[in-house]
Design an enzyme around this catalytic site. Structure first.
Site, PDB file in Angstrom:
ATOM      1  N   SER A   1      -3.744   5.821  10.424  1.00 33.33           N
ATOM      2  CA  SER A   1      -4.712   4.794  10.822  1.00 33.33           C
ATOM      3  C   SER A   1      -4.484   3.398  10.282  1.00 33.33           C
ATOM      4  O   SER A   1      -5.156   2.465  10.719  1.00 33.33           O
ATOM      5  CB  SER A   1      -6.124   5.237  10.461  1.00 33.33           C
ATOM      6  OG  SER A   1      -6.586   6.108  11.444  1.00 33.33           O
TER       7      SER A   1
ATOM      8  N   SER B   1      -7.233   4.388  13.497  1.00 27.33           N
ATOM      9  CA  SER B   1      -8.613   3.964  13.516  1.00 27.33           C
ATOM     10  C   SER B   1      -8.865   2.585  12.921  1.00 27.33           C
ATOM     11  O   SER B   1      -9.905   1.986  13.182  1.00 27.33           O
ATOM     12  CB  SER B   1      -9.471   4.983  12.782  1.00 27.33           C
ATOM     13  OG  SER B   1      -9.129   5.042  11.407  1.00 27.33           O
TER      14      SER B   1
ATOM     15  N   LYS C   1     -12.479  -2.690   6.220  1.00 27.63           N
ATOM     16  CA  LYS C   1     -12.815  -1.660   7.214  1.00 27.63           C
ATOM     17  C   LYS C   1     -14.209  -1.109   6.908  1.00 27.63           C
ATOM     18  O   LYS C   1     -14.557  -0.882   5.744  1.00 27.63           O
ATOM     19  CB  LYS C   1     -11.770  -0.545   7.148  1.00 27.63           C
ATOM     20  CG  LYS C   1     -11.880   0.511   8.237  1.00 27.63           C
ATOM     21  CD  LYS C   1     -10.690   1.472   8.154  1.00 27.63           C
ATOM     22  CE  LYS C   1     -10.738   2.564   9.211  1.00 27.63           C
ATOM     23  NZ  LYS C   1      -9.577   3.480   9.135  1.00 27.63           N
TER      24      LYS C   1
END
Ligand code: GLN
Length: 480
Positions: free
Chosen positions: A176, A152, A79
């Protein structure tokens, strides 16, 4: 070599160890798939081909001389709010568009023999639940390109779902890792707060943030957890807790385990979502667990605590992006003008920073933030009391399946969509989402939650479930 994408991490590891497959071959395979689907899915912000192949060559070369750790040579997607030396870290924000980290995050250090395929897309600074707030365009859900992948960690989930990476790392502040895993039909594991070092994770809300794996199964997640968990003296909140043998935890079944189903958390979901998760509980009951209803009678409290804590901590953490030390620098005659012109955040981040600044300022300060913390602790205490009645809580991960990309969501409604995942963050508990069905052709996620440092229970229940079913082995139609 199309079947490579269906192999487990343990199977890939065996092929690599037996030298039937090289890391360069495996990495090239995933790089090719990553490039192929990038246009449709937009899972990556940067594909780091050169870095990946350099690590793959190093792993292959080392293997000729010594035995390597289990996951060595298997590529990973990270990420883009976790730093990796030599690669950009944008946090999906214009503010950090050209930022290149001079150091590796603790988790990236621990995965130093795992070729980095790239930095994956997210909501700007990890604030959001649909990946639409990324400055680099939204990620699309591989199950339906007109739908969101969740957020997210939307990129982390989508690239695994599309077979563009065998596993990825995400971060979870209010859901997330778990919610995008649910939306994309993969397994997403948020460890206990403090289990995994946060050094090198760009902080959103420091008391809630936790790094964890997204992969194709619980068994795969167990291997990744083994590699990334452990105490780090450079992270003051890192736990001095022994790391168990997570792989061994997969051996026990669910006989004798008490599963608690929080009634209110089913009532607030779409019927088909609630139905699929209830059906999963029934099957686990047949496998030997006991199942009973419990109560988690808080809703507004969850959202209020989260909003106060997360926005206040974000306002403090993001104050560092001032155009002086990091990232984008605007222009101005005065310091104020420089700050104002440099802080070019998107609308969602701005809204949250304003809320957080408000919660931290004025006469009532720090009362607002304190009250948020107090509420969070009350919820944590209630969860502790539930864990005297049951071993694991079992509930849906999200109230709905993935929603469509178009259309504006009201921010408050979006916060309320996170009520199923936030409690684990407020209490620092480990929690995982595993695929448990399809509704209108879209994946449904079942969430399991356990007491602090009891990842073993989640692995046990999750793995039993995945031995009984094949929901985690389905591929989206858009992908082959
Ligand atoms: N969807 C939540 C939010 O918008 C969670 C974000 C996260 O866990 N990083 O804040």
């Amino acid at each position: 070599m199309n079947e490579l994408k269906s192999l487990s991490l343990a199977e890939l590891s065996e092929l690599l160890a037996a030298r039937k497959l090289s890391s360069v071959e495996l990495t090239s395979y995933y790089l090719e798939r990553s490039r192929k689907y990038q246009k449709d899915i937009n899972g990556y912000i940067t594909i780091t081909e050169d870095l990946a192949l350099a690590t793959a060559r190093r792993a292959d070369e080392l293997r000729t001389r010594e035995e390597l750790p289990l996951l060595a040579g298997i590529p990973v997607a990270v990420k883009d709010n976790i730093v990796a030396r030599g690669a950009p870290t944008t946090c999906a924000s214009r503010v950090l568009e050209n930022y290149v980290s001079p150091f590796d995050a603790a988790v990236v250090e621990k995965l130093s023999l795992n070729p980095l395929l790239g930095k994956v897309n997210l909501d700007e600074f990890a604030m959001g639940a649909d990946n639409k707030t990324s400055a680099f365009g939204p990620v699309r859900n591989p199950w339906d390109l007109q739908r969101v992948p969740g957020g997210s960690s939307g990129g982390s989930a989508a690239v695994v779902a599309a077979g563009c990476a065998p596993f990825s790392l995400g971060s979870d502040t209010g859901g997330s890792i778990r919610q995008p895993a649910a939306f994309c039909g993969v397994t997403g594991f948020k460890p206990t707060y403090g289990r995994v070092s946060r050094r090198g994770l760009v902080a959103f809300a420091s008391s809630l943030d936790q790094i964890g794996p997204l992969a194709r199964s619980i068994a795969d997640c167990a291997l990744v957890l083994q590699a990334i968990c452990g105490h780090d003296p450079a992270d003051a909140t890192s736990a001095r807790q022994e790391v168990p043998d997570f792989r061994a935890c997969l051996q026990a079944d669910v006989r004798g385990l008490r599963l608690g189903l929080p009634r209110e958390n089913f009532a607030c979901c779409d019927e088909e979502v609630a139905g699929a998760v209830e059906e999963a509980a029934r099957q686990l009951e047949l496998a030997g667990a006991t199942v009973h209803w419990v109560s988690m009678p808080y809703r507004d409290e969850v959202v209020t605590a989260y909003l106060l804590i997360a926005t206040a901590e974000a306002a403090s953490n993001l104050a560092r992006f001032d155009g002086v030390k990091y990232g984008y620098r605007g222009q101005g005659q005065t310091l104020d003008e420089l700050y104002t012109s440099s802080r070019i955040f998107g609308a969602t981040v701005r809204r949250r920073l304003m809320l957080g600044t408000f919660a931290l300022s004025g006469e009532d300060c720090p009362a607002c933030y304190e009250q948020g913390l107090r509420l969070g602790r009350a919820i944590a205490r209630h969860l502790d009391s539930l864990f005297r009645q049951c071993d694991v809580l079992l509930l849906p991960t999200a109230p709905t399946v993935a929603f469509t990309l178009d259309g504006e969501q009201d921010p408050l409604a979006s916060y309320y969509n996170d009520i199923l995942t936030i409690p684990a963050n407020l209490a620092g508990l480990p929690a995982v989402s595993v695929p448990c069905g399809l509704s209108s052709g879209l994946p449904v996620g079942m969430q399991l939650m356990a007491p602090r440092f009891r990842e073993d229970l989640l692995l046990r229940v999750g793995h039993t479930w995945q031995c009984l079913t094949d929901w985690h082995q389905r591929w989206p139609r858009e992908v082959n």
